[in-house]
Design an enzyme around this catalytic site. Structure first.
Site, PDB file in Angstrom:
ATOM      1  N   ASP A   1       0.855  -1.177   0.000  1.00  0.00           N
ATOM      2  CA  ASP A   1       0.000   0.000   0.000  1.00  0.00           C
ATOM      3  C   ASP A   1       0.898   1.236   0.000  1.00  0.00           C
ATOM      4  O   ASP A   1       1.745   1.400   0.877  1.00  0.00           O
ATOM      5  CB  ASP A   1      -0.899  -0.016   1.241  1.00  0.00           C
ATOM      6  N   GLY A   2       0.723   2.113  -0.975  1.00  0.00           N
ATOM      7  CA  GLY A   2       1.614   3.258  -1.106  1.00  0.00           C
ATOM      8  C   GLY A   2       1.586   4.194   0.087  1.00  0.00           C
ATOM      9  O   GLY A   2       2.632   4.701   0.513  1.00  0.00           O
TER      10      GLY A   2
ATOM     11  N   ASP B   1       0.668   8.273  -8.518  1.00  0.00           N
ATOM     12  CA  ASP B   1      -0.157   7.958  -9.683  1.00  0.00           C
ATOM     13  C   ASP B   1      -0.830   6.613  -9.451  1.00  0.00           C
ATOM     14  O   ASP B   1      -0.782   5.707 -10.282  1.00  0.00           O
ATOM     15  CB  ASP B   1       0.717   7.924 -10.945  1.00  0.00           C
TER      16      ASP B   1
END
Length: 275
Positions: free
Chosen positions: A129-130, A147
């Site tokens: 998970d970013g 992005d």
């Protein structure tokens, strides 16, 4: 004519057979590969002839961070997709470590199809998970590119005050955050509000090149961008090494600073016209 016909037929077949479950799907034509989560939106586009080229305008606009940080030691990318930005930075920024964080293992499984190089000392693809990655990692990138999209749009956690605060804390002292927003997203003014809690007035919002996307730039260090003439001079130098319209990016970046710094000028949701 035959090539055009075969590409058209491939596209029509894709439209007829594309699933609607949000799983990543690849459309292959004679000249390009594209990544989709449904039949309507294109997540990534790769030229077969020039697989490292930035085909979509918003990806070229996101490279405008070079105007503020031309030689980053480390870039963290949230969202891999078809790897357009990762491949470009890997090829053209040869002294930069690129780490791409992708939450969907099915997307990562397509990396060979999109000619993303294997991991090495300069490229790493992480399945995570970013938002959690940014909050928990110790590395301090010079640039964070956001992005990350799912079938339903941008994940909620990538537009919160907590996320932007984590990005600000994680970035190096002169670091730059760049985030891609869809023009149709009604929450863009909310993202700006949340980002401003961490970055203050050190932000710019501009229409992306040749597309209906918008690009947020936020930075640490000096509270204001350099003068337009200084940005244009940087752009001209950078354009000798990068086939990007950085001169146009410089103008949009400077105009977008005025918009982002004045809340009273923020457009209504869905009606952004920053050019």
């Amino acid at each position: 004519m035959h090539a055009d016909r075969s590409s058209f037929e491939a596209y029509m077949k894709f439209l007829a057979e594309a699933a609607s479950d949000g799983a990543p799907q690849v459309l292959e034509t004679r000249h390009a590969l594209s990544l989709h989560f449904d039949a309507l939106a294109t997540q990534s586009l790769m030229s077969r002839k020039h697989p490292d080229k930035l085909v979509l305008g918003y990806t070229r606009t996101m490279m405008g961070f070079l105007l503020l940080h031309p030689t980053p030691a480390r870039i963290s990318m949230i969202g891999l997709g078809g790897g357009s930005l990762a491949k470009y930075c890997y090829r053209h920024l040869t002294n930069t470590k690129v780490v791409a964080i992708e939450i969907n293992p099915e997307v990562i499984a397509l990396r060979e199809q999109f000619q993303i190089p294997p991991d090495d000392e300069r490229l790493e693809v992480v399945c995570a998970d970013g938002a959690e990655y940014v909050a928990n990692q110790n590395a301090r990138p010079d640039v964070i590119l956001v992005d990350g999209f799912l079938a339903g749009g941008m994940p909620v956690q990538l537009g919160t005050a907590d996320f932007y605060a984590a990005c600000h804390a994680r970035l190096a002292d002169t670091g730059v955050l760049v985030a891609n927003f869809l023009e149709s997203d009604p929450d863009i003014p909310l993202y700006l509000e949340e980002a401003s809690t961490a970055f203050g007035q050190s932000m710019s919002l501009s229409l992306a090149e040749d597309s209906a996307n918008y690009t947020l730039f936020a930075w640490k260090g000096s509270p204001k961008l350099p003068a337009l003439n200084a940005l244009l001079a940087r752009a001209r130098i950078l354009e000798t090494a990068h086939a990007l319209n950085l001169t146009g990016a410089a103008r949009r970046l400077k105009r977008g600073e005025r918009i982002a710094s004045d809340r009273t000028s923020w457009p209504k949701p869905g009606r952004l016209q920053i050019r």
